[in-house]
Write a protein that holds these residues in place. Structure first.
Motif, mmCIF file in Angstrom:
data_model
loop_
_atom_site.group_PDB
_atom_site.id
_atom_site.type_symbol
_atom_site.label_atom_id
_atom_site.label_comp_id
_atom_site.label_asym_id
_atom_site.label_seq_id
_atom_site.Cartn_x
_atom_site.Cartn_y
_atom_site.Cartn_z
ATOM 1 N N VAL A 205 59.807 37.970 -13.193
ATOM 2 C CA VAL A 205 59.364 36.869 -12.221
ATOM 3 C C VAL A 205 60.363 36.883 -11.318
ATOM 4 C CG1 VAL A 205 58.024 35.558 -13.943
ATOM 5 C CG2 VAL A 205 60.234 35.008 -13.424
ATOM 6 N N ALA A 206 61.635 37.549 -11.437
ATOM 7 C CA ALA A 206 62.812 37.421 -10.429
ATOM 8 C C ALA A 206 62.158 37.844 -9.095
ATOM 9 C CB ALA A 206 63.768 38.277 -10.855
ATOM 10 N N PRO A 207 61.406 38.809 -8.873
ATOM 11 C CA PRO A 207 61.162 39.144 -7.624
ATOM 12 C C PRO A 207 60.421 38.039 -6.562
ATOM 13 C CG PRO A 207 60.416 40.846 -8.884
ATOM 14 C CD PRO A 207 60.859 39.768 -9.865
ATOM 15 N N ALA A 208 59.958 37.073 -7.408
ATOM 16 C CA ALA A 208 59.193 35.783 -6.601
ATOM 17 C C ALA A 208 60.429 35.043 -5.934
ATOM 18 C CB ALA A 208 58.796 34.918 -7.452
ATOM 19 N N ALA A 209 61.796 35.423 -6.108
ATOM 20 C CA ALA A 209 62.889 34.723 -5.379
ATOM 21 C C ALA A 209 62.968 35.336 -4.188
ATOM 22 C CB ALA A 209 64.007 34.646 -6.318
ATOM 23 N N LEU A 210 62.342 36.513 -3.897
ATOM 24 C CA LEU A 210 62.301 37.192 -2.494
ATOM 25 C C LEU A 210 61.153 36.601 -1.906
ATOM 26 C CD1 LEU A 210 63.162 40.666 -3.888
ATOM 27 C CD2 LEU A 210 64.909 38.807 -3.124
ATOM 28 N N ALA A 211 60.287 35.879 -2.098
ATOM 29 C CA ALA A 211 58.886 35.702 -1.436
ATOM 30 C C ALA A 211 59.181 34.951 -0.154
ATOM 31 C CB ALA A 211 57.934 34.918 -2.420
ATOM 32 N N ARG A 212 59.943 34.069 -0.054
ATOM 33 C CA ARG A 212 60.038 33.119 0.971
ATOM 34 C C ARG A 212 60.746 33.841 2.090
ATOM 35 N NH1 ARG A 212 62.279 28.912 -0.707
ATOM 36 N NH2 ARG A 212 60.169 27.579 -0.692
ATOM 37 N N ALA A 213 61.930 34.630 1.723
ATOM 38 C CA ALA A 213 62.661 35.388 2.859
ATOM 39 C C ALA A 213 62.037 36.340 3.158
ATOM 40 C CB ALA A 213 64.003 35.841 2.023
ATOM 41 N N LEU A 226 71.522 39.962 -4.096
ATOM 42 C CA LEU A 226 72.327 38.644 -4.115
ATOM 43 C C LEU A 226 71.390 37.479 -4.612
ATOM 44 C CD1 LEU A 226 74.740 38.686 -0.943
ATOM 45 C CD2 LEU A 226 75.327 39.039 -3.358
ATOM 46 N N ARG A 227 69.939 37.570 -3.838
ATOM 47 C CA ARG A 227 69.188 36.804 -4.459
ATOM 48 C C ARG A 227 68.581 36.883 -5.585
ATOM 49 N NH1 ARG A 227 66.712 33.360 -0.469
ATOM 50 N NH2 ARG A 227 67.316 33.832 1.728
ATOM 51 N N LEU A 228 68.367 38.068 -6.114
ATOM 52 C CA LEU A 228 67.897 38.379 -7.336
ATOM 53 C C LEU A 228 68.968 38.018 -8.400
ATOM 54 C CD1 LEU A 228 65.929 41.733 -6.817
ATOM 55 C CD2 LEU A 228 64.898 39.506 -7.517
ATOM 56 N N THR A 229 70.289 38.269 -7.997
ATOM 57 C CA THR A 229 71.341 37.937 -8.926
ATOM 58 C C THR A 229 71.270 36.527 -9.223
ATOM 59 O OG1 THR A 229 72.618 40.038 -8.122
ATOM 60 C CG2 THR A 229 73.787 38.140 -9.436
#
Length: 238
Positions: A205-213, A226-229
């Motif tokens: 699910v970690a790629p969702a951390a990139l959604a807004r950016a 960095l965001r995924l880490t």
């Protein structure tokens, strides 16, 4: 270059977000399997951009569906690197065959009728892929814990398609602000949903951390890493 390196290169080129997230999978066998899953997903996702008419797209989807059916029946796999990777994995071939059915929607040209149709499509495509990855990383994973994260990531991907001039089936009335609100809502729901997700499954699910950016433009590789880490280290999606 061996088959595993081939698949790694395919995913790194075609699906860099999920490839980066897979770097946080410690178990080599599990990583190889989720990479095979992501490579298979990319083969399906690129079909509507590689054909000139829906009939040719349906023929290609049928090829992949039959390849998965053959694996499920224990027949020798077709000589294609992605098919071979799936055959060598512990992924359920019938679930992958079901993904080809969901991708039929990519061959249609009319926009989705409403929000419910968009979410149903996302759940059957990116949601199914995310759930399969999470379950492979930890069999205790519950698909209910990845739904909103997958929706957030999928919505952002659909918006990027529209922004880059590609055919996109988002409802015509939806504006950028509408999409941002949908992504923000999905991320808010995801923060609560992913709490019970096993730690080992979090890279799914970690790629969702990139959604807004990614809504504001494609982040650079360093920003993504960095965001995924941070997401994997904290178990949070921002």
């Amino acid at each position: 270059m061996d088959d595993l390196e081939d698949i790694d290169a395919i995913v790194r080129r075609a699906d860099p977000d999920r490839w980066l997230a897979s770097r946080f999978v410690a178990d080599p066998a599990a990583r190889a399997d989720v990479l095979a899953l992501y490579a298979f997903n990319q083969e399906l996702a690129r079909i509507p951009f590689a054909v000139s008419d829906p009939l040719m797209g349906e023929i290609r989807l049928t090829w992949w569906r039959e390849a998965m059916d053959e694996i499920a029946l224990g027949r020798p796999p077709r000589r294609h690197p992605v098919v071979l990777a799936v055959a060598a994995s512990s992924l359920p071939p019938q679930a992958l065959a079901d993904l080809t059915e969901a991708r039929d929607a990519d061959l249609e040209t009319e926009p989705f009728a409403d929000r419910e149709a968009v979410l149903a499509y996302l759940d059957a495509t990116v949601g199914a892929v995310t759930a399969l990855a999470a379950r492979r990383l930890d069999p205790a994973s519950d698909a209910a814990h990845v739904v909103s994260a997958a929706r957030a990531y999928g919505l952002a991907a659909l918006w990027r398609l529209k922004q880059t001039g590609h055919r996109c089936r988002l409802p015509q009335a939806w504006s950028g602000q509408d999409i941002r609100l949908e992504v923000d809502g999905a991320l808010a729901a995801a923060r609560a949903e992913v709490g019970p997700l096993p730690v080992a499954a979090f890279p799914a699910v970690a790629p969702a951390a990139l959604a807004r950016a990614s809504m504001a433009g494609e982040p650079g590789a360093l920003v993504k890493r960095l965001r995924l880490t941070l997401a994997v280290a904290t178990g949070r999606l921002g």
